[in-house]
Design a protein around this motif. Structure first.
Motif, PDB file in Angstrom:
ATOM      1  N   UNK A   5       1.017  -2.084  -6.051  1.00  0.00           N
ATOM      2  CA  UNK A   5       1.065  -1.666  -4.654  1.00  0.00           C
ATOM      3  C   UNK A   5       1.466  -0.204  -4.528  1.00  0.00           C
ATOM      4  N   UNK A   6       2.369   0.232  -5.407  1.00  0.00           N
ATOM      5  CA  UNK A   6       2.788   1.634  -5.385  1.00  0.00           C
ATOM      6  C   UNK A   6       1.621   2.554  -5.745  1.00  0.00           C
ATOM      7  N   UNK A   7       0.858   2.185  -6.777  1.00  0.00           N
ATOM      8  CA  UNK A   7      -0.296   2.987  -7.186  1.00  0.00           C
ATOM      9  C   UNK A   7      -1.352   3.013  -6.086  1.00  0.00           C
ATOM     10  N   UNK A  29       5.584   9.219   7.728  1.00  0.00           N
ATOM     11  CA  UNK A  29       6.467   8.103   8.049  1.00  0.00           C
ATOM     12  C   UNK A  29       6.159   6.922   7.139  1.00  0.00           C
ATOM     13  N   UNK A  30       7.136   6.515   6.329  1.00  0.00           N
ATOM     14  CA  UNK A  30       6.897   5.373   5.444  1.00  0.00           C
ATOM     15  C   UNK A  30       6.675   4.098   6.253  1.00  0.00           C
ATOM     16  N   UNK A  31       7.317   4.010   7.422  1.00  0.00           N
ATOM     17  CA  UNK A  31       7.152   2.838   8.276  1.00  0.00           C
ATOM     18  C   UNK A  31       5.720   2.766   8.812  1.00  0.00           C
ATOM     19  N   UNK A  32       5.226   3.877   9.340  1.00  0.00           N
ATOM     20  CA  UNK A  32       3.866   3.902   9.891  1.00  0.00           C
ATOM     21  C   UNK A  32       2.826   3.677   8.800  1.00  0.00           C
ATOM     22  N   UNK A  33       3.040   4.307   7.635  1.00  0.00           N
ATOM     23  CA  UNK A  33       2.084   4.161   6.534  1.00  0.00           C
ATOM     24  C   UNK A  33       2.061   2.735   5.998  1.00  0.00           C
ATOM     25  N   UNK A  34       3.228   2.105   5.921  1.00  0.00           N
ATOM     26  CA  UNK A  34       3.271   0.723   5.421  1.00  0.00           C
ATOM     27  C   UNK A  34       2.513  -0.209   6.360  1.00  0.00           C
ATOM     28  N   UNK A  44       5.461   2.136  -0.579  1.00  0.00           N
ATOM     29  CA  UNK A  44       5.078   3.377   0.103  1.00  0.00           C
ATOM     30  C   UNK A  44       6.114   4.450  -0.183  1.00  0.00           C
ATOM     31  N   UNK A  45       7.396   4.072  -0.137  1.00  0.00           N
ATOM     32  CA  UNK A  45       8.458   5.030  -0.451  1.00  0.00           C
ATOM     33  C   UNK A  45       8.356   5.521  -1.893  1.00  0.00           C
ATOM     34  N   UNK A  46       8.013   4.601  -2.800  1.00  0.00           N
ATOM     35  CA  UNK A  46       7.862   4.988  -4.205  1.00  0.00           C
ATOM     36  C   UNK A  46       6.689   5.960  -4.374  1.00  0.00           C
ATOM     37  N   UNK A  47       5.606   5.716  -3.637  1.00  0.00           N
ATOM     38  CA  UNK A  47       4.445   6.598  -3.698  1.00  0.00           C
ATOM     39  C   UNK A  47       4.795   7.983  -3.159  1.00  0.00           C
ATOM     40  N   UNK A  53       7.784  14.507  -6.298  1.00  0.00           N
ATOM     41  CA  UNK A  53       7.952  15.000  -7.673  1.00  0.00           C
ATOM     42  C   UNK A  53       6.846  15.977  -8.032  1.00  0.00           C
ATOM     43  N   UNK A  54       5.648  15.739  -7.510  1.00  0.00           N
ATOM     44  CA  UNK A  54       4.500  16.598  -7.784  1.00  0.00           C
ATOM     45  C   UNK A  54       4.507  17.863  -6.929  1.00  0.00           C
TER      46      UNK A  54
END
Length: 231
Positions: A5-7, A29-34, A44-47, A53-54
């Motif tokens: 799911x993260x990928x 927004x992680x909430x909106x994206x999820x 989504x937060x992990x992504x 990081x990039x």
């Protein structure tokens, strides 16, 4: 291979960044994206953390996550790196690229010409968003095919990263027109012809020229956005 799911979230958000759906200083927004992706907030937060990081997004304390806004100097540096790597890759492709892939470059050039012709038929010779998106996607395919033809996997990976950053950070909301499309088509066609005749020096030279022109266009657009007229 099944994606986690993260990928899955990472690839979709990254592609939306590349497509210009998110611009520098836009909040993610992680909430909106999820909700949009139909998955929980955790992957989504992990992504988003991976994108951070990039160097594509940045966390602002007590505010949220935003698409990073680079300086003009940073954008110039990114284009200088792309010029060095991609001009080298074009020369390598002239020596190493398989005939089948060289023909594919020619087909991509033909598609660019067709898209430019469609722009000529439009009102004021201005491209629609759909036409611009098709042209940019075709441009990306050309560059990636050439890079693969150079036969250096590490170089391919590096240029993909830098090209992604210049596409995201260098998003300029200026409508493409016939002049821009025709000039880009001519540059790509010249690079293709040099590779077709296995002219290493010409392929390298014209790829460098192409990236320099793109750099000038993007930097000028960014200066207009920020009100910075410094050279």
């Amino acid at each position: 291979m099944t994606l986690t799911l993260k990928q899955h979230a990472y690839q979709i958000i990254r592609q939306r960044l590349l497509n210009g759906e998110f611009h520098p200083d836009d909040r993610l927004s992680d909430d909106a994206l999820s909700k949009e992706l139909g998955i929980s907030r955790s992957p989504v937060r992990e992504a988003i953390s991976q994108l951070s990081t990039e160097g594509l997004v940045v966390h602002k304390p007590r505010s949220g996550v935003y698409v990073r806004q680079p300086s003009l100097e940073e954008m110039q540096e990114l284009y200088e790196i792309r010029e060095a790597l991609e001009s080298k890759a074009a020369g390598m492709a002239a020596e190493r690229m398989r005939e089948h892939d060289v023909k594919e470059l020619g087909k991509l050039c033909a598609k660019m010409r067709t898209l430019a012709a469609r722009c000529r038929q439009s009102k004021g010779h201005k491209a629609t968003k759909s036409l611009t998106d098709q042209f940019l996607a075709n441009d990306l395919d050309f560059h990636l095919l050439l890079l693969r033809g150079a036969g250096n996997k590490r170089m391919l990976q590096l240029v993909q990263e830098f090209k992604l950053m210049t596409r995201i950070f260098g998003h300029v909301p200026v409508q493409h027109d016939l002049g821009i499309m025709a000039r880009s088509y001519r540059h790509h066609m010249t690079v293709y012809k040099a590779i077709e005749r296995r002219d290493k020096q010409a392929a390298s030279y014209w790829m460098a020229q192409h990236i320099r022109v793109a750099q000038q266009y993007v930097l000028e657009g960014l200066r207009q956005q920020t009100g910075n007229s410094d050279n």
